[in-house]
Design a protein around this motif. Sequence first.
Motif, PDB file in Angstrom:
ATOM      1  N   PHE A 242      42.740  45.586  28.700  1.00  0.00           N
ATOM      2  CA  PHE A 242      43.933  44.929  29.238  1.00  0.00           C
ATOM      3  C   PHE A 242      43.919  44.880  30.764  1.00  0.00           C
ATOM      4  O   PHE A 242      44.575  44.068  31.377  1.00  0.00           O
ATOM      5  N   LEU A 243      43.109  45.733  31.385  1.00  0.00           N
ATOM      6  CA  LEU A 243      42.993  45.686  32.848  1.00  0.00           C
ATOM      7  C   LEU A 243      42.179  44.493  33.303  1.00  0.00           C
ATOM      8  O   LEU A 243      42.599  43.725  34.159  1.00  0.00           O
ATOM      9  N   PHE A 244      40.979  44.345  32.739  1.00  0.00           N
ATOM     10  CA  PHE A 244      40.167  43.232  33.212  1.00  0.00           C
ATOM     11  C   PHE A 244      39.482  42.410  32.133  1.00  0.00           C
ATOM     12  O   PHE A 244      38.507  41.712  32.386  1.00  0.00           O
ATOM     13  N   ILE A 323      33.287  41.764  38.376  1.00  0.00           N
ATOM     14  CA  ILE A 323      34.475  41.395  37.597  1.00  0.00           C
ATOM     15  C   ILE A 323      35.562  40.870  38.537  1.00  0.00           C
ATOM     16  O   ILE A 323      36.244  39.888  38.246  1.00  0.00           O
ATOM     17  N   LEU A 324      35.697  41.527  39.696  1.00  0.00           N
ATOM     18  CA  LEU A 324      36.691  41.089  40.681  1.00  0.00           C
ATOM     19  C   LEU A 324      36.344  39.698  41.201  1.00  0.00           C
ATOM     20  O   LEU A 324      37.199  38.822  41.312  1.00  0.00           O
ATOM     21  N   ARG A 325      35.056  39.508  41.509  1.00  0.00           N
ATOM     22  CA  ARG A 325      34.634  38.203  42.048  1.00  0.00           C
ATOM     23  C   ARG A 325      34.966  37.087  41.076  1.00  0.00           C
ATOM     24  O   ARG A 325      35.480  36.033  41.450  1.00  0.00           O
ATOM     25  N   GLU A 326      34.700  37.362  39.796  1.00  0.00           N
ATOM     26  CA  GLU A 326      34.945  36.368  38.762  1.00  0.00           C
ATOM     27  C   GLU A 326      36.442  36.027  38.695  1.00  0.00           C
ATOM     28  O   GLU A 326      36.817  34.853  38.618  1.00  0.00           O
ATOM     29  N   ALA A 327      37.275  37.069  38.749  1.00  0.00           N
ATOM     30  CA  ALA A 327      38.727  36.842  38.669  1.00  0.00           C
ATOM     31  C   ALA A 327      39.210  36.051  39.877  1.00  0.00           C
ATOM     32  O   ALA A 327      40.088  35.191  39.765  1.00  0.00           O
ATOM     33  N   LEU A 352      44.390  42.227  35.952  1.00  0.00           N
ATOM     34  CA  LEU A 352      43.658  41.645  37.074  1.00  0.00           C
ATOM     35  C   LEU A 352      44.050  40.179  37.300  1.00  0.00           C
ATOM     36  O   LEU A 352      44.286  39.759  38.443  1.00  0.00           O
ATOM     37  N   ASP A 353      44.162  39.385  36.204  1.00  0.00           N
ATOM     38  CA  ASP A 353      44.637  38.000  36.331  1.00  0.00           C
ATOM     39  C   ASP A 353      45.967  37.967  37.074  1.00  0.00           C
ATOM     40  O   ASP A 353      46.237  37.064  37.871  1.00  0.00           O
ATOM     41  N   HIS A 354      46.807  38.952  36.761  1.00  0.00           N
ATOM     42  CA  HIS A 354      48.137  39.007  37.364  1.00  0.00           C
ATOM     43  C   HIS A 354      48.048  39.372  38.851  1.00  0.00           C
ATOM     44  O   HIS A 354      48.666  38.742  39.696  1.00  0.00           O
ATOM     45  N   LEU A 355      47.244  40.377  39.155  1.00  0.00           N
ATOM     46  CA  LEU A 355      47.182  40.874  40.536  1.00  0.00           C
ATOM     47  C   LEU A 355      46.582  39.858  41.503  1.00  0.00           C
ATOM     48  O   LEU A 355      46.984  39.804  42.672  1.00  0.00           O
ATOM     49  N   VAL A 356      45.632  39.060  41.045  1.00  0.00           N
ATOM     50  CA  VAL A 356      44.990  38.119  41.976  1.00  0.00           C
ATOM     51  C   VAL A 356      45.958  37.044  42.476  1.00  0.00           C
ATOM     52  O   VAL A 356      45.660  36.334  43.435  1.00  0.00           O
ATOM     53  N   VAL A 364      42.127  46.112  47.787  1.00  0.00           N
ATOM     54  CA  VAL A 364      43.450  46.336  47.197  1.00  0.00           C
ATOM     55  C   VAL A 364      43.364  46.206  45.675  1.00  0.00           C
ATOM     56  O   VAL A 364      43.894  47.032  44.930  1.00  0.00           O
ATOM     57  N   LEU A 365      42.657  45.172  45.214  1.00  0.00           N
ATOM     58  CA  LEU A 365      42.538  44.944  43.774  1.00  0.00           C
ATOM     59  C   LEU A 365      41.814  46.095  43.082  1.00  0.00           C
ATOM     60  O   LEU A 365      42.264  46.611  42.071  1.00  0.00           O
TER      61      LEU A 365
END
Length: 599
Positions: A242-244, A323-327, A352-356, A364-365
């Motif tokens: 659920f996080l990423f 994973i961050l780069r992709e999001a 992650l979808d939400h945080l970006v 920060v992410l």
Amino acid sequence: MKHWLSSLPPGVLFLVDNVFSVSFLAPASVLAATNIFYTRFSLHIPNWLSALSCLVSLPLVFAGRIIWKSFADEREAARMGARMAPVMNGKLPGNLDILMKFLNGSNNDYPGEALLEWMEHLNSNTFNLRLLWEDFIVTTEPEYIKTILSTDFHNYVKGERFQYAMESVLGSGVFNADGDMWKFHRSMTRPFFTHDRISHFDIFDRHAEDAIARMKDRFESGYAVDIQDLISRFTLDSTTEFLFGKDVRSLASPLPFPYTTGTKLPSGDIHLSQAEQFSRAFAQSQQIIADRSRTGEVWPLLEIFGDQTKKPMEVVNGYIEPILREALEKRKTSEKVIEGDKYEVGEGETLLDHLVKYTSDPVVLKDEILNIMIAGKDTTAVTMTCAIYLLAMHPSVLSKLRSEILERVGPHRRPTYDDIKEMKYLRAVLNETLRLFPPVPFNVRDSVNATTWPSCDPTQKPIYIPAGTTIPYSVFLMHRRTDLWGPDADEFDPERFIDTRLKKYLVPNPFIFLPFNAGPRICLGQQFAYNEMSFMLIRLFQTFSSVTLSPSSHVPGTLPPPEWSSARGRKGIEKFWPKSHLTMYSLGGLWVNMEEKEV
Ligand code: HEM
Ligand SMILES: *[C@@H]1O[C@H](CO)[C@@H](O)[C@H](O)[C@H]1NC(C)=O
Ligand SMILES: *[C@@H]1O[C@H](CO)[C@@H](O)[C@H](O)[C@H]1NC(C)=O
Ligand SMILES: *[C@@H]1O[C@H](CO)[C@@H](O)[C@H](O)[C@H]1NC(C)=O
């Protein structure tokens, strides 16, 4: 300590900060004085005398500062019409014996025993440990914990010492920040947790099914299962998904065998998948910061040659960064819906979808993701582990719980959000587990400004709390106080959350039950946690009808020592060894056998 120096190992920084900058002032002023005597008054001080003065000046300055602070505190307390908290006085200077006993206790004794003993000795639930001449005002008083967490929230912070120890892993995420930084992180993450999402139930279901299949396999081949290990994998896979949106598949790796079989899992990480390396490295970093917090302020001295979290965190970052780069790529193409001043969270969206939507800062992410992982994974895992332990010890509670499950959900159907909301007994079992084994048993805050706490005994003056004081508080000990919960406080009895005891104890005094904390920093994942834990327990006891402990599967030395059996309270009856680093866990796992229901 936040400048160019920060690339140095923590131990070196610590020495620079403490030894050089502060204490060198004393001998330096002795030398300066010698010089002045000589140049101004032609008074020659022999070298041996000035060397000796330099040496003596160190402890003198140290002692002087301590005496001055005590004096100033007492004067300020008197001015505020207050008294000092009772001090636990040991036999050695600096309460060194008390410190040793405290540290030894956290390694070798039932949690909180030493604190309990001192509280009884002083006849006070609030007292000053005064370790190495520094104030540590410990409390288990609901009224004071309420003040700290809620009514006077602004005067109590996590504080720099706590943050510094956690920083190399948690950065400035919601769990580890104060002030504006904390507000920023909290307001960004909170909307994600304000609604229950069906997508979360999909996630729980997939991993619960996976976990139960693994258990059945193992039981069929005649072995016990370490349920703590298994449930931790369930929460790790669920949390990462659920996080990423990508689970680390920890449930796919081989399960450990009972100690007695002599079968060892392959060690070394040559054959580990990237996901496995990530979860191992993350567990390692978590262990290191837990050790730091236990060592106390001098932890950097154990890391003279470098930051121990550096290596594992490189593995963690290496896994998360792609994973961050992709999001962040995806963010450019997706549309964002604003609801008030917040972004609406779509069904099926990951955290992650939400945080970006709020930030594209990868640091920060990453910080926030890792904070939620720490906050959400072990806490729910240990609650379920302890629930299963307590159900094994209390078959009549298990049978009542199973009746509720079968009545409401039946033997096969997947539980829904509404089922979980309606299942009062299940909720009472979880609450009673959280009461006896709160996953965060000991916590700490620092006071900002000097203040007072009204005395619980109206004939006494309020207690004075100096500015900048470390205040450890324990909900573990508070949850077991017989004066707050009744004479049977040590017993596992879910009915106390339902019968007349509820109105007698908890309703008039809600601050006696704080597994999730309270006030502005109350746990963000509380509802999520109840959903996840309820879901898993329902699935487990739809499948299995009984559970028994398997002490013979434990590695020797991980069960409660025989001499505990004569102790009072739960220490005398416990069949597993509860330990705590940042969160609670069972030493050596929790080995159980379970039987499938008769069809
Ligand atoms: C039984 C399970 C859980 C328990 C007992 C629990 C307990 C706590 C406690 C005691 C705190 C306060 C820590 C402090 O400020 O010193 C906290 C904070 C927090 N928890 Fe939980 N937690 C649980 C599950 C979760 C889950 C599943 C999540 C998210 C997925 C979560 C997210 C958080 C976050 C983000 C904070 C920080 C809030 C802030 O500082 O503003 N927790 N939790
Ligand atoms: C440490 O604690 C254990 C268990 O409480 C006790 O038996 C032992 O004597 C203690 N050791 C020291 C050095 O105090
Ligand atoms: C602490 O005291 C200072 C000086 O009086 C004040 O400016 C500050 O707002 C106080 N902080 C808190 C958290 O009460
Ligand atoms: C369990 O505790 C929560 C508070 O953390 C409370 O809201 C809930 O009503 C309790 N439920 C039961 C059945 O005890």
